[in-house]
Design a protein around this motif. Structure first.
Motif, mmCIF file in Angstrom:
data_model
loop_
_atom_site.group_PDB
_atom_site.id
_atom_site.type_symbol
_atom_site.label_atom_id
_atom_site.label_comp_id
_atom_site.label_asym_id
_atom_site.label_seq_id
_atom_site.Cartn_x
_atom_site.Cartn_y
_atom_site.Cartn_z
ATOM 1 N N THR A 216 0.835 -1.207 0.000
ATOM 2 C CA THR A 216 0.000 0.000 0.000
ATOM 3 C C THR A 216 0.867 1.254 0.000
ATOM 4 O OG1 THR A 216 -1.790 -1.121 1.181
ATOM 5 C CG2 THR A 216 -1.764 1.284 1.267
ATOM 6 N N SER A 217 1.933 1.245 0.788
ATOM 7 C CA SER A 217 2.804 2.432 0.867
ATOM 8 C C SER A 217 3.503 2.684 -0.465
ATOM 9 C CB SER A 217 3.847 2.255 1.981
ATOM 10 O OG SER A 217 4.651 1.106 1.750
ATOM 11 N N GLU A 218 3.909 1.601 -1.145
ATOM 12 C CA GLU A 218 4.554 1.767 -2.452
ATOM 13 C C GLU A 218 3.554 2.294 -3.473
ATOM 14 O OE1 GLU A 218 5.158 -1.106 -6.037
ATOM 15 O OE2 GLU A 218 6.563 -1.717 -4.462
ATOM 16 N N LEU A 219 2.385 1.687 -3.505
ATOM 17 C CA LEU A 219 1.357 2.059 -4.471
ATOM 18 C C LEU A 219 0.977 3.531 -4.325
ATOM 19 C CD1 LEU A 219 -1.700 -0.127 -5.319
ATOM 20 C CD2 LEU A 219 -2.061 2.254 -4.725
ATOM 21 N N THR A 220 0.755 3.969 -3.092
ATOM 22 C CA THR A 220 0.362 5.371 -2.876
ATOM 23 C C THR A 220 1.500 6.326 -3.220
ATOM 24 O OG1 THR A 220 0.969 5.201 -0.523
ATOM 25 C CG2 THR A 220 -1.346 4.817 -1.104
ATOM 26 N N ALA A 221 2.724 5.926 -2.918
ATOM 27 C CA ALA A 221 3.869 6.788 -3.207
ATOM 28 C C ALA A 221 4.071 6.978 -4.709
ATOM 29 C CB ALA A 221 5.134 6.212 -2.574
ATOM 30 N N ILE A 222 3.961 5.872 -5.466
ATOM 31 C CA ILE A 222 4.179 5.942 -6.920
ATOM 32 C C ILE A 222 3.046 6.690 -7.606
ATOM 33 C CG2 ILE A 222 4.557 4.629 -9.039
ATOM 34 C CD1 ILE A 222 6.789 4.318 -6.963
ATOM 35 N N LEU A 223 1.816 6.302 -7.328
ATOM 36 C CA LEU A 223 0.675 6.873 -8.043
ATOM 37 C C LEU A 223 0.424 8.335 -7.683
ATOM 38 C CD1 LEU A 223 -1.861 3.903 -8.009
ATOM 39 C CD2 LEU A 223 -0.289 4.612 -9.819
ATOM 40 N N SER A 224 0.834 8.762 -6.493
ATOM 41 C CA SER A 224 0.660 10.175 -6.157
ATOM 42 C C SER A 224 1.661 11.048 -6.901
ATOM 43 C CB SER A 224 0.793 10.400 -4.644
ATOM 44 O OG SER A 224 2.081 10.020 -4.188
ATOM 45 N N LYS A 225 2.768 10.432 -7.360
ATOM 46 C CA LYS A 225 3.764 11.185 -8.124
ATOM 47 C C LYS A 225 3.500 11.150 -9.624
ATOM 48 C CE LYS A 225 7.712 10.950 -4.967
ATOM 49 N NZ LYS A 225 7.880 12.408 -4.852
ATOM 50 N N VAL A 226 2.886 10.080 -10.105
ATOM 51 C CA VAL A 226 2.616 9.970 -11.537
ATOM 52 C C VAL A 226 1.201 9.389 -11.742
ATOM 53 C CG1 VAL A 226 3.853 7.768 -11.611
ATOM 54 C CG2 VAL A 226 3.473 9.065 -13.738
ATOM 55 N N PRO A 227 0.170 10.146 -11.330
ATOM 56 C CA PRO A 227 -1.204 9.636 -11.396
ATOM 57 C C PRO A 227 -1.711 9.395 -12.812
ATOM 58 C CG PRO A 227 -1.198 11.984 -10.863
ATOM 59 C CD PRO A 227 0.219 11.512 -10.754
ATOM 60 N N LYS A 228 -1.154 10.093 -13.786
ATOM 61 C CA LYS A 228 -1.647 9.935 -15.166
ATOM 62 C C LYS A 228 -1.339 8.553 -15.729
ATOM 63 C CE LYS A 228 -1.663 14.803 -16.456
ATOM 64 N NZ LYS A 228 -1.129 15.851 -17.353
ATOM 65 N N ILE A 229 -0.515 7.802 -15.019
ATOM 66 C CA ILE A 229 -0.242 6.438 -15.456
ATOM 67 C C ILE A 229 -1.522 5.592 -15.396
ATOM 68 C CG2 ILE A 229 0.332 5.305 -13.268
ATOM 69 C CD1 ILE A 229 2.863 4.267 -14.613
ATOM 70 N N LEU A 230 -2.475 6.038 -14.583
ATOM 71 C CA LEU A 230 -3.735 5.305 -14.425
ATOM 72 C C LEU A 230 -4.627 5.393 -15.660
ATOM 73 C CD1 LEU A 230 -4.524 6.266 -10.732
ATOM 74 C CD2 LEU A 230 -4.032 3.965 -11.573
ATOM 75 N N ARG A 231 -4.304 6.275 -16.592
ATOM 76 C CA ARG A 231 -5.127 6.358 -17.805
ATOM 77 C C ARG A 231 -4.661 5.383 -18.884
ATOM 78 N NH1 ARG A 231 -3.287 12.407 -19.804
ATOM 79 N NH2 ARG A 231 -1.269 11.858 -20.719
ATOM 80 N N ILE A 232 -3.541 4.717 -18.653
ATOM 81 C CA ILE A 232 -3.037 3.727 -19.621
ATOM 82 C C ILE A 232 -3.936 2.497 -19.588
ATOM 83 C CG2 ILE A 232 -1.098 2.223 -20.211
ATOM 84 C CD1 ILE A 232 0.757 4.348 -19.049
ATOM 85 N N LYS A 233 -4.414 2.083 -20.742
ATOM 86 C CA LYS A 233 -5.412 1.006 -20.815
ATOM 87 C C LYS A 233 -4.806 -0.394 -20.800
ATOM 88 C CE LYS A 233 -8.679 4.085 -21.262
ATOM 89 N NZ LYS A 233 -9.591 4.360 -20.137
ATOM 90 N N LYS A 234 -3.715 -0.596 -21.541
ATOM 91 C CA LYS A 234 -3.156 -1.938 -21.685
ATOM 92 C C LYS A 234 -2.343 -2.337 -20.460
ATOM 93 C CE LYS A 234 -3.008 -1.711 -26.740
ATOM 94 N NZ LYS A 234 -2.151 -1.791 -27.950
ATOM 95 N N ASP A 235 -2.604 -3.544 -19.966
ATOM 96 C CA ASP A 235 -1.935 -4.011 -18.748
ATOM 97 C C ASP A 235 -0.418 -4.032 -18.889
ATOM 98 O OD1 ASP A 235 -4.328 -4.297 -17.499
ATOM 99 O OD2 ASP A 235 -4.429 -6.485 -17.679
ATOM 100 N N LYS A 236 0.073 -4.475 -20.051
ATOM 101 C CA LYS A 236 1.520 -4.611 -20.237
ATOM 102 C C LYS A 236 2.213 -3.256 -20.167
ATOM 103 C CE LYS A 236 4.950 -6.865 -23.189
ATOM 104 N NZ LYS A 236 5.168 -7.661 -24.426
ATOM 105 N N ALA A 237 1.657 -2.270 -20.865
ATOM 106 C CA ALA A 237 2.247 -0.926 -20.852
ATOM 107 C C ALA A 237 2.102 -0.301 -19.467
ATOM 108 C CB ALA A 237 1.574 -0.041 -21.900
ATOM 109 N N PHE A 238 0.949 -0.491 -18.847
ATOM 110 C CA PHE A 238 0.707 0.049 -17.500
ATOM 111 C C PHE A 238 1.723 -0.517 -16.515
ATOM 112 C CE2 PHE A 238 -1.568 -0.585 -13.384
ATOM 113 C CZ PHE A 238 -1.643 0.744 -13.009
ATOM 114 N N SER A 239 1.928 -1.819 -16.593
ATOM 115 C CA SER A 239 2.871 -2.491 -15.710
ATOM 116 C C SER A 239 4.305 -2.004 -15.945
ATOM 117 C CB SER A 239 2.795 -4.002 -15.935
ATOM 118 O OG SER A 239 3.763 -4.680 -15.176
#
Length: 404
Positions: free
Chosen positions: A113-136
């Motif tokens: 949870t701490s990693e997920l919140t730290a990463i996504l709060s810095k680069v939230p636009k990554i959540l708009r990527i549709k394909k799992d492979k590119a998102f990952s």
């Protein structure tokens, strides 16, 4: 002070009420007042975000459910504030069908949870990527950059990607920019953007060399803007635009590049738009030297609609009696909102002048002194300082009449 705040922000209650009404039975969390009180936003920023997402009838989800999802994954108010500020469109996503599966996917790969919140709060636009492979792949890359920055290490080469692929080029080029000192925030904006600038190889290297030779500082946003602008233009097109400034305004090539360094998007403006802007101002009574001064001081003025520029210039010159030279010395005025800043403030100034309360005769105060300050400072300077309560009420009514 409370009266002043109400006068400056007459829309706050309207936006808050409207937001709650729009949400109906979906909840009452997402309001302007919630963003101000809980997320620490300024009223102006909160209103701007609400206009983008709070009244969108075609939204797939609703802002409340997105906020609740973020809180359920232990995002702090500070992190939510950062996310919403940089990517307000996230609040329009379907939290159950679009966002929650991505969070679950990351946790299934071992993200805490701490990693997920730290990463996504810095680069939230990554959540708009549709394909799992590119998102990952992009999530892992962002994680590596963040962890490497903490320990001042280099990020290892992205050897798992196919040689010459767009993904491989993008990640490799972003690492090159990181080594030059481009800040993490700007790197991540390139990571999730659709700009072709960082997806090539030879062209990217050529563009990067040109921008560095021009003297742009890699630690600034102007460096990335210049990179995108230069990448999009051939040498021939660039020279043609430089020639327009030289032949029509008397710029030297050196002057053009000086202005470009102040506003890198200058070269993305079409030749026709540049010529129309110059001709419009000349038709309004400006000299070529005054137009040159405007472009040097406020290069982005050339990007505004000539119709809007003409309307604003004619208003401040004909209605307020400012000379065109005053506009050339304070060209930022053409970038201000006619309804929200220019007209309300000018109406207050005209009212004071008609009562002989400014001591400036037939001329208004210096243009910059009237427009450059915030609404709060303007009201303190020209309205709230008066002892006559009736006059203060009258001036506030004049100010808010055209400001709602």
């Amino acid at each position: 002070m409370r009266r002043l705040r109400v006068a400056v922000n007459p829309l706050q209650n309207a936006y808050s009420s409207a937001s709650v009404a729009q949400d109906g039975g979906k909840g009452k969390i997402f309001t302007v007042s919630y963003m101000v009180d809980s997320l620490g936003f300024t009223t102006k920023l909160a209103e701007s975000i609400w206009r983008k997402v709070g009244s969108d009838s075609e939204s797939k989800g609703n802002p409340d459910s997105v906020l609740n999802l973020l809180k359920s994954y232990s995002f702090t108010d500070s992190q939510i504030s950062s996310i919403v500020t940089s990517y307000p469109q996230l609040l329009r996503e379907d939290s159950e069908k679009s966002l929650a599966p991505k969070f679950q996917f990351l946790q299934s790969r071992g993200a805490s949870t701490s990693e997920l919140t730290a990463i996504l709060s810095k680069v939230p636009k990554i959540l708009r990527i549709k394909k799992d492979k590119a998102f990952s792949r992009y999530y892992d890359f962002a994680k590596e950059v963040i962890e490497a920055d903490k320990s001042f290490k280099k990020v290892p080469p992205q050897s798992c990607l196919r040689e010459g692929s767009r993904q491989e080029n993008k990640l490799r080029n972003i690492l090159v920019l990181r080594d030059l000192g481009v800040p993490q925030k700007l790197l991540f904006s390139l990571l999730v953007s659709n700009f072709q600038t960082v997806t090539g190889k030879e062209r990217f290297e050529e563009t990067l060399k040109k921008v560095l030779e021009m003297g742009f500082d890699p630690t600034t946003s102007k460096f990335v803007q210049a990179l995108n602008a230069v990448y999009q233009l051939s040498d021939k097109t660039t020279q043609e635009k430089v020639d327009v400034f030289c032949t029509r305004l008397g710029f030297s090539a050196e002057h053009v590049w000086e202005v470009f360094k102040k506003y890198p998007n200058l070269l993305k403006v079409s030749e026709n738009k540049i010529l129309n802007f110059i001709e419009t101002l000349l038709g309004l009574g400006f000299t070529r030297d005054e137009v040159m001064v405007m472009v040097k001081c406020f290069p982005r003025c050339i990007t505004h609609s000539t119709t809007v520029v003409k309307e604003k210039v004619e208003f401040v010159v004909k209605q307020m009696n400012w000379p065109v030279k005053a506009v050339s010395l304070f060209p930022r005025v053409v970038g201000y909102s006619m309804d929200k800043r220019i007209v309300p403030r000018c109406n207050v100034i005209k009212a004071l002048m008609s009562k002989g309360l400014l001591g400036t005769g037939e001329l208004p105060p210096p243009m910059g002194y009237v427009f450059i300050c915030s609404d709060e400072v303007f009201l303190k300077r020209y309205v709230m300082k008066h002892d006559d309560k009736q006059l203060v009420t009258e001036l506030l009514a004049i100010f808010t009449k055209d400001n709602v």
